[in-house]
Write an enzyme that holds these catalytic residues in place. Structure first.
Site, mmCIF file in Angstrom:
data_model
loop_
_atom_site.group_PDB
_atom_site.id
_atom_site.type_symbol
_atom_site.label_atom_id
_atom_site.label_comp_id
_atom_site.label_asym_id
_atom_site.label_seq_id
_atom_site.Cartn_x
_atom_site.Cartn_y
_atom_site.Cartn_z
ATOM 1 N N GLY A 247 3.527 -2.435 -28.754
ATOM 2 C CA GLY A 247 2.459 -3.425 -28.939
ATOM 3 C C GLY A 247 2.325 -3.798 -30.404
ATOM 4 N N SER B 125 1.263 -7.957 -32.680
ATOM 5 C CA SER B 125 -0.094 -8.451 -32.930
ATOM 6 C C SER B 125 -0.973 -7.317 -33.443
ATOM 7 C CB SER B 125 -0.648 -8.973 -31.589
ATOM 8 O OG SER B 125 -2.012 -9.295 -31.672
ATOM 9 N N GLY B 126 -2.072 -7.662 -34.078
ATOM 10 C CA GLY B 126 -3.164 -6.743 -34.342
ATOM 11 C C GLY B 126 -2.816 -5.456 -35.073
ATOM 12 N N TYR C 239 -11.574 1.189 -18.747
ATOM 13 C CA TYR C 239 -10.952 1.204 -20.083
ATOM 14 C C TYR C 239 -11.353 2.500 -20.813
ATOM 15 C CZ TYR C 239 -10.018 -0.274 -24.938
ATOM 16 O OH TYR C 239 -9.574 -0.345 -26.238
#
Ligand SMILES: NC(=O)c1ccc[n+]([C@@H]2O[C@H](COP(=O)([O-])OP(=O)(O)OC[C@H]3O[C@@H](n4cnc5c(N)ncnc54)[C@H](OP(=O)(O)O)[C@@H]3O)[C@@H](O)[C@H]2O)c1
Length: 255
Positions: free
Chosen positions: A13, A16-17, A156
């Site tokens: 991941g 991004s970010g 989550y």
């Protein structure tokens, strides 16, 4: 600054970010190679291009893939094995947050969140293990929500609590191998997960202001601030930090 001189890192991941900011910090700190993953190929290519334009040596490499698909991870690690033969650092970061209110939970919501945030982390780490050298560092992305109870985010939050638990148990499972496992628990961090989401700007800013108001440092965090802590956990400077959860939240989890 070269705390990560010569190290080989994998970040899931990372188009991004927090993942992308961490790739940038790793390269700035001397990493020999940083493998970035993500599902969106165009974003991944752009992330790799921007990093290699900033730092010499074409040290950023993109391998497109989905952490919910063990075959994609197998392909990632085969690629790493063929190019460099081993891994020093794995940052299992890929993920997303989504509300899933109790009372209207669907099997699809639960499966998608658990598959990405729990099973994705398991496969990311387990499949990397044969390549991780003595002295390696595994960093897992948990969250302050793993210990808090914000409404509508139970699935989550439970996923992130599981991740935090993995850090403790896996640190023990890897006893004697000198491979460390730690979890980071960011608070509210301004990333594209927020700024490029469907949440209307006013609502998002309202939430950021609220989060800042209940945080002892009276602000939300920046992805670079998370990246620096991950770099510390990846480095030998943290050689006796193992099985820990590191909060990067301005004190929010404590109140
Ligand atoms: N921002 C915060 O406030 C905050 C707070 C605590 C914890 N976190 C955690 O930090 C991590 C990074 O979040 P962020 O805020 O940096 O969000 P972001 O900018 O949206 O980045 C998320 C990354 O995960 C990737 N990803 C999502 N699902 C994936 C999958 N199935 N397979 C492979 N890659 C996948 C995305 O790429 P693709 O979409 O292209 O796959 C992207 O690169 C997440 O685990 C999140 O839960 C964030």
């Amino acid at each position: 600054m070269s705390r990560l001189e010569g190290k080989i890192a994998v970040i899931t991941g990372a188009n991004s970010g927090i993942g992308l900011a961490t790739a940038k910090t790793f390269l700035a700190e001397g990493a020999a190679r940083v493998y970035l993953t993500g599902r969106r190929k165009a974003q991944l290519d752009e992330a790799v291009r921007s990093l290699n334009a900033l730092y010499s040596g074409e040290r950023a490499v993109g391998v497109q893939g989905d952490v919910t698909k063990p075959a994609d991870l197998e392909r990632l690690y085969e690629h790493v094995k063929a190019e460099v033969g081993h891994i020093d650092v794995v940052f299992a970061n890929a993920g997303y947050a989504a509300p899933a209110p109790l009372g209207s939970l669907t099997e699809e919501q639960i499966d998608e969140l658990f598959n990405t945030l729990v099973k994705g982390v398991i496969w990311t780490v387990q499949q990397a293990l044969p390549l991780i050298d003595e002295g390696g560092s595994i960093i897992l992305s948990s969250s302050i929500v793993g210990t808090k109870g914000f409404d509508n985010y139970s699935i989550y939050s439970a996923s992130k609590a599981a991740v935090r638990s993995f850090a403790r148990t896996w640190a023990s499972d890897l006893k004697g191998k000198n491979i460390r496992v730690n979890a980071i628990s960011p608070g509210v961090i301004e990333t594209p997960a927020w700024t490029e989401s469907d949440i209307p700007r006013e609502q998002r800013d309202g939430f950021f202001n609220y989060a800042a108001s209940i945080t002892p440092l009276v602000r939300i965090g920046h992805e670079e601030e998370v990246a620096k802590v991950v770099a510390f956990l990846a480095s030998d400077d943290s050689s006796f930090v193992n099985g820990s959860e590191v909060f990067i939240d301005g004190g929010l989890a404590q109140v």
